[in-house]
Design a protein around this motif. Structure first.
Motif, PDB file in Angstrom:
ATOM      1  N   ALA A 235      24.592  49.785 -85.335  1.00  0.00           N
ATOM      2  CA  ALA A 235      24.612  49.831 -83.962  1.00  0.00           C
ATOM      3  C   ALA A 235      25.232  48.393 -83.359  1.00  0.00           C
ATOM      4  O   ALA A 235      24.982  47.362 -83.956  1.00  0.00           O
ATOM      5  N   SER A 236      25.823  48.687 -82.199  1.00  0.00           N
ATOM      6  CA  SER A 236      26.669  47.406 -82.001  1.00  0.00           C
ATOM      7  C   SER A 236      26.487  47.418 -80.300  1.00  0.00           C
ATOM      8  O   SER A 236      26.259  48.286 -79.607  1.00  0.00           O
ATOM      9  N   VAL A 237      26.516  46.160 -79.647  1.00  0.00           N
ATOM     10  CA  VAL A 237      26.572  45.965 -78.183  1.00  0.00           C
ATOM     11  C   VAL A 237      27.496  46.725 -77.614  1.00  0.00           C
ATOM     12  O   VAL A 237      27.411  47.150 -76.440  1.00  0.00           O
ATOM     13  N   PHE A 277      15.252  50.531 -80.740  1.00  0.00           N
ATOM     14  CA  PHE A 277      15.084  49.167 -80.479  1.00  0.00           C
ATOM     15  C   PHE A 277      15.828  48.470 -79.417  1.00  0.00           C
ATOM     16  O   PHE A 277      16.623  49.382 -78.998  1.00  0.00           O
ATOM     17  N   ARG A 278      15.898  47.366 -79.418  1.00  0.00           N
ATOM     18  CA  ARG A 278      16.694  46.796 -78.325  1.00  0.00           C
ATOM     19  C   ARG A 278      17.355  45.453 -79.038  1.00  0.00           C
ATOM     20  O   ARG A 278      16.900  44.790 -79.799  1.00  0.00           O
ATOM     21  N   PHE A 279      18.546  45.343 -78.306  1.00  0.00           N
ATOM     22  CA  PHE A 279      19.165  43.795 -78.627  1.00  0.00           C
ATOM     23  C   PHE A 279      18.563  42.835 -77.832  1.00  0.00           C
ATOM     24  O   PHE A 279      18.533  42.856 -76.663  1.00  0.00           O
ATOM     25  N   ILE A 280      18.179  41.565 -78.533  1.00  0.00           N
ATOM     26  CA  ILE A 280      17.582  40.546 -77.789  1.00  0.00           C
ATOM     27  C   ILE A 280      18.489  40.051 -76.645  1.00  0.00           C
ATOM     28  O   ILE A 280      17.947  39.602 -75.655  1.00  0.00           O
ATOM     29  N   GLU A 281      19.663  40.082 -76.970  1.00  0.00           N
ATOM     30  CA  GLU A 281      20.568  39.367 -75.972  1.00  0.00           C
ATOM     31  C   GLU A 281      20.503  40.188 -74.554  1.00  0.00           C
ATOM     32  O   GLU A 281      21.156  39.622 -73.786  1.00  0.00           O
ATOM     33  N   GLN A 282      20.066  41.449 -74.628  1.00  0.00           N
ATOM     34  CA  GLN A 282      20.073  42.142 -73.418  1.00  0.00           C
ATOM     35  C   GLN A 282      18.620  42.274 -72.952  1.00  0.00           C
ATOM     36  O   GLN A 282      18.460  42.933 -72.015  1.00  0.00           O
ATOM     37  N   THR A 289      21.683  49.093 -73.694  1.00  0.00           N
ATOM     38  CA  THR A 289      22.676  49.836 -74.138  1.00  0.00           C
ATOM     39  C   THR A 289      23.327  49.455 -75.232  1.00  0.00           C
ATOM     40  O   THR A 289      23.946  48.357 -75.385  1.00  0.00           O
ATOM     41  N   TYR A 290      23.272  50.413 -76.195  1.00  0.00           N
ATOM     42  CA  TYR A 290      23.986  50.055 -77.458  1.00  0.00           C
ATOM     43  C   TYR A 290      24.709  51.263 -78.125  1.00  0.00           C
ATOM     44  O   TYR A 290      24.473  52.406 -77.531  1.00  0.00           O
ATOM     45  N   ARG A 338      20.532  54.045 -75.091  1.00  0.00           N
ATOM     46  CA  ARG A 338      19.847  53.521 -73.954  1.00  0.00           C
ATOM     47  C   ARG A 338      18.345  53.272 -74.144  1.00  0.00           C
ATOM     48  O   ARG A 338      17.526  54.281 -74.111  1.00  0.00           O
ATOM     49  N   THR A 339      17.760  52.223 -74.213  1.00  0.00           N
ATOM     50  CA  THR A 339      16.606  51.857 -74.377  1.00  0.00           C
ATOM     51  C   THR A 339      15.790  51.161 -73.028  1.00  0.00           C
ATOM     52  O   THR A 339      16.618  50.004 -72.683  1.00  0.00           O
ATOM     53  N   LYS A 340      14.650  51.289 -72.946  1.00  0.00           N
ATOM     54  CA  LYS A 340      14.020  50.361 -71.830  1.00  0.00           C
ATOM     55  C   LYS A 340      13.836  48.663 -72.412  1.00  0.00           C
ATOM     56  O   LYS A 340      13.423  48.517 -73.744  1.00  0.00           O
ATOM     57  N   THR A 341      14.042  47.802 -71.548  1.00  0.00           N
ATOM     58  CA  THR A 341      13.789  46.467 -72.146  1.00  0.00           C
ATOM     59  C   THR A 341      12.380  46.155 -71.756  1.00  0.00           C
ATOM     60  O   THR A 341      11.779  46.795 -70.867  1.00  0.00           O
TER      61      THR A 341
END
Length: 395
Positions: A235-237, A277-282, A289-290, A338-341
């Protein structure tokens, strides 16, 4: 050979009424050229088209062009097409070993480059052959030049080109090499159940974290000779992950502990699942969204197991956090997620914390106000007492 010549001549007599004559060709009656053959490298079949007027000009007929020396299979014979200008002789055969009209299959391996540099063994299959003229002349000499039309289709088996003419006095040779691609047969989709029956619909506010995402990569309309093997999914941003943060779900035999591989390299579909999962930078964004990318290998059924051995390929360092090389469209399959943050939850906590702080501030303010009132009250009492004493003295 005599019997073969008899069959050819007989077919000429039978098909003579359907065959073109030199007078029918007009301006297209000329000496053969290397551009007389066109090759279409399809996903399930290879289609060849040869201009027939130069063949007639050289002294042959459509029945005298033989594909890979196979003259007794009607499926491997050319079909005259006069609906196009100039008219052509068409050959079509499937891309299946043992049923490709005598075509040669050669699989080569080489170290990967660019986006495939993580893999030490990238395969390409080359399907090639030749259409030759058969000269029915009986005797010591002939006035007919030998015609040879070579074709070649190169298919890369990992998914993230020239005309040559050689003319000698005794023959005219055309060579056509084309590159083909199986990428159009591949598709990636996501499901919400382990039976892969209900497609995953992305909610407007994103998926809940830890929601299981079931991924399937399928090859359709592909020759049964090849199976689907996922080499790497990550996965990438950014959709084009050049200089983008990424996370490997698996690379070769290195699989993330929360990723589960269900089927890989065993059929024309590959399946795995992982929790959202989610990316911490988001974390400051409402949605994380990744993009999911899968580098897909098509391997011959008998060799897929060799690519699943861990010592066959290099693995990317797990410490790397940035992709240095770009990914081209036909190299990988990509889908957005897309995931909820945690943003909304944090905001509530902050609001609650702020509310608690405001309550403490109000309590302190109230205490100060009461103290001030007490001091004012005491001062008023003292002033009243002093005034009362002065009145007593005056009286």
């Amino acid at each position: 050979m005599a019997l073969f010549s008899f069959l050819i001549l007989t077919s000429l007599c039978i098909a003579g009424r359907e065959a073109l004559s030199l007078s029918d060709c007009g301006a297209y009656a000329r000496r053969p050229e290397h551009t007389d053959i066109s090759v279409v490298c399809g996903t399930s079949a290879i289609d060849l088209a040869i201009q027939v007027c130069p063949v007639i000009y050289t002294g042959y007929n459509k029945s005298l062009l033989i594909l890979n020396r196979i003259h007794d299979d009607v499926d491997c014979r050319g079909t005259l097409d006069t609906s196009v200008t100039p008219p052509v002789l068409r050959f079509s055969f499937p891309i299946r070993e043992g049923n490709a009209c005598g075509s040669n299959f050669l699989t080569t391996s080489a170290p990967g480059t660019g986006i495939f540099s993580d893999f030490s063994n990238i395969q390409t299959v080359n399907v090639s052959g030749v259409i030759r003229s058969f000269d029915p002349t009986i005797g010591t000499i002939t006035y007919n030049a030998e015609l040879k039309y070579y074709y070649s289709c190169a298919y890369p088996l990992e998914y993230l080109i020239n005309n040559t003419q050689v003319d000698v006095s005794s023959s005219s040779i055309a060579l056509k090499d084309n590159n083909g691609s199986f990428i159009s047969t591949l598709s990636m989709s996501m499901y919400q159940d382990i039976n892969y029956t209900t497609p995953l619909s992305m909610p407007p506010l994103g998926l809940e974290l830890r929601t299981d995402i079931y991924v399937q990569v399928v090859a359709s309309n592909l020759t049964s000779q090849y199976f689907v093997l996922l080499d790497r999914c990550y996965a990438s941003v950014n959709p084009q992950p050049t200089n983008s943060t990424f996370f490997n779900l698996f690379v070769s035999c290195s699989i993330d502990q929360l990723t589960t591989m269900l089927e890989n390299g065993e059929s024309q579909k590959a399946r795995f699942h992982f929790p959202a999962f989610r990316f911490i930078e988001q974390q400051n964004e409402t949605l994380s969204t990744y993009y999911l990318h899968c580098i897909t290998r098509l391997c011959e059924r008998s060799t897929c197991s060799t690519f699943k051995q861990c010592n066959r390929r290099r693995r990317r360092s797990e410490e790397s956090t940035v992709v240095q090389e770009s990914i081209t469209e036909p190299s990988v399959l990509t889908v957005a997620i897309r995931t909820k943050t945690e943003t909304s939850i944090v905001s509530k906590e902050e609001a609650l914390s702020a509310g608690q702080s405001d309550g403490k501030g109000a309590s302190v303010g109230l205490g100060i106000a009461v103290a001030v009132l007490i001091v004012i009250g005491v001062a008023a009492i003292l002033m009243a007492a002093t005034f009362y004493r002065k009145l007593q003295r005056l009286s």
